[in-house]
Design a protein around this motif. Structure first.
Motif, PDB file in Angstrom:
ATOM      1  N   THR A 170       0.840  -1.197   0.000  1.00 45.62           N
ATOM      2  CA  THR A 170       0.000   0.000   0.000  1.00 45.62           C
ATOM      3  C   THR A 170       0.873   1.244   0.000  1.00 45.62           C
ATOM      4  N   LEU A 182     -10.957  -4.521  -2.379  1.00 43.50           N
ATOM      5  CA  LEU A 182     -10.395  -3.165  -2.465  1.00 43.50           C
ATOM      6  C   LEU A 182     -10.848  -2.310  -1.289  1.00 43.50           C
ATOM      7  N   ALA A 189     -15.719  -0.924 -10.145  1.00 49.77           N
ATOM      8  CA  ALA A 189     -15.136  -2.129  -9.546  1.00 49.77           C
ATOM      9  C   ALA A 189     -16.231  -3.129  -9.167  1.00 49.77           C
ATOM     10  N   HIS A 219     -15.604  -6.978  -8.245  1.00 51.59           N
ATOM     11  CA  HIS A 219     -14.677  -6.839  -7.114  1.00 51.59           C
ATOM     12  C   HIS A 219     -15.457  -6.545  -5.839  1.00 51.59           C
ATOM     13  N   ILE A 237     -15.712  -4.368  -2.349  1.00 50.62           N
ATOM     14  CA  ILE A 237     -15.211  -3.151  -1.690  1.00 50.62           C
ATOM     15  C   ILE A 237     -15.232  -3.406  -0.185  1.00 50.62           C
ATOM     16  N   SER A 290      -7.197  -5.807   2.803  1.00 49.68           N
ATOM     17  CA  SER A 290      -7.477  -5.602   1.380  1.00 49.68           C
ATOM     18  C   SER A 290      -6.326  -6.048   0.495  1.00 49.68           C
ATOM     19  N   ARG A 300      -5.859  -4.356  -2.355  1.00 49.63           N
ATOM     20  CA  ARG A 300      -5.379  -3.051  -2.830  1.00 49.63           C
ATOM     21  C   ARG A 300      -6.043  -1.937  -2.035  1.00 49.63           C
ATOM     22  N   ILE A 338      -6.680   2.154  -2.497  1.00 51.48           N
ATOM     23  CA  ILE A 338      -6.557   3.203  -3.511  1.00 51.48           C
ATOM     24  C   ILE A 338      -6.877   4.551  -2.878  1.00 51.48           C
TER      25      ILE A 338
END
Lengths: 135, 118
Positions: free
Chosen positions: A131, B3, B27, B32, B34, B110, B112, B114
């Motif tokens: 991250t 994510l 997403a 995907h 969340i 997670s 990823r 963002i």
């Protein structure tokens, strides 16, 4: 892909000047919390972010929370991987010896300095992160 | 993929909240998951219930409320929120105030994370 047992590499990127906006002050709060969660934390100072590590700043007349002293003690918060972009320093006329120490080595008592790195070295570190939190 | 999304800017002035929302929609459409949304810095202003934009503009806090309704964990940072006067009673429903530890938790959970900011 979600392997929560594995230790996460987390990088906090500081890109903005330390005063004038709250970004750096609140980024610091994130660093301290993430470090407390046993993740591999590193912090990189890029662009105007490098001003945050300049020694001898007196913010007493700004009226904001005095947070700059925390940068001189990052090591105490288990934040030891601290990097500074060499070009950003050069472009702003800052010498390496004008940067603050980030604490003391717990064994030797020697001051710990942030590491000055090239773009290429920083890029490589970024590729190793799970991250990247950019402020 | 699982994510998490971090929003660092307030509504309307800045596009960060819109971009984050659009990414989440895209997403979800792709299948995907969340894991959570974390509001930090002025991002904490995105979920006040007194928001009343003109009819032909998007309603930003309602968008986040609706995502919360779907079961997505929408979290406002308590330190950033209290500093700015964002407390439970002025927040839209399906949103909760919690600590930065929740951001750490989202990172751990997670695939990823963002970040949408300036």
């Amino acid at each position: 892909m979600n392997e929560s047992s594995e230790v996460r590499n987390v990088m906090v990127v500081v890109r903005k000047a330390p005063h004038g906006t709250i970004y750096v002050q609140e980024a610091l709060e994130v660093m301290l919390i993430v470090a407390a969660y046993s993740m591999n934390i590193s912090v990189v100072f890029l662009d105007d972010g490098v001003y945050a590590l300049k020694k001898g700043q007196d913010t007493s007349e700004l009226g904001s929370k005095p947070f700059m002293s925390a940068f001189r003690a990052l090591v105490d918060w288990e934040i030891e991987h601290v990097y500074v972009d060499r070009d950003a320093l050069k472009n702003r006329g800052i010498n390496e010896n004008e940067l603050t120490e980030i604490g003391e080595d717990e064994n030797t008592g020697e001051p710990v300095h942030p590491q000055v790195l090239s773009h290429k070295e920083i890029y490589k570190l970024m590729q190793e992160q799970h991250t990247i939190l950019s402020f | 993929m699982k994510l998490s999304v971090v929003v660092l800017e307030g509504p309307y002035t800045h596009e960060a909240s819109d971009s984050a929302y659009n990414l989440i929609q895209a997403a979800l459409k792709k299948g995907h998951e969340i894991n959570g949304v974390f509001f930090y810095h002025d991002g904490v202003y995105n979920v006040t219930k007194f928001m009343e934009p003109p009819q032909d503009d998007r309603h930003i806090s309602r968008r986040w409320m609706e995502l919360g309704e779907k079961g997505i964990d929408i979290v406002v940072c308590i330190a950033a929120g209290l500093r700015r006067g964002i407390v439970d009673k002025i927040q839209t429903s399906n949103v909760r105030i919690s600590g930065l530890g929740q951001l750490a938790k989202m990172i751990l959970e997670s695939d990823r994370v963002i970040v949408f900011g300036d």
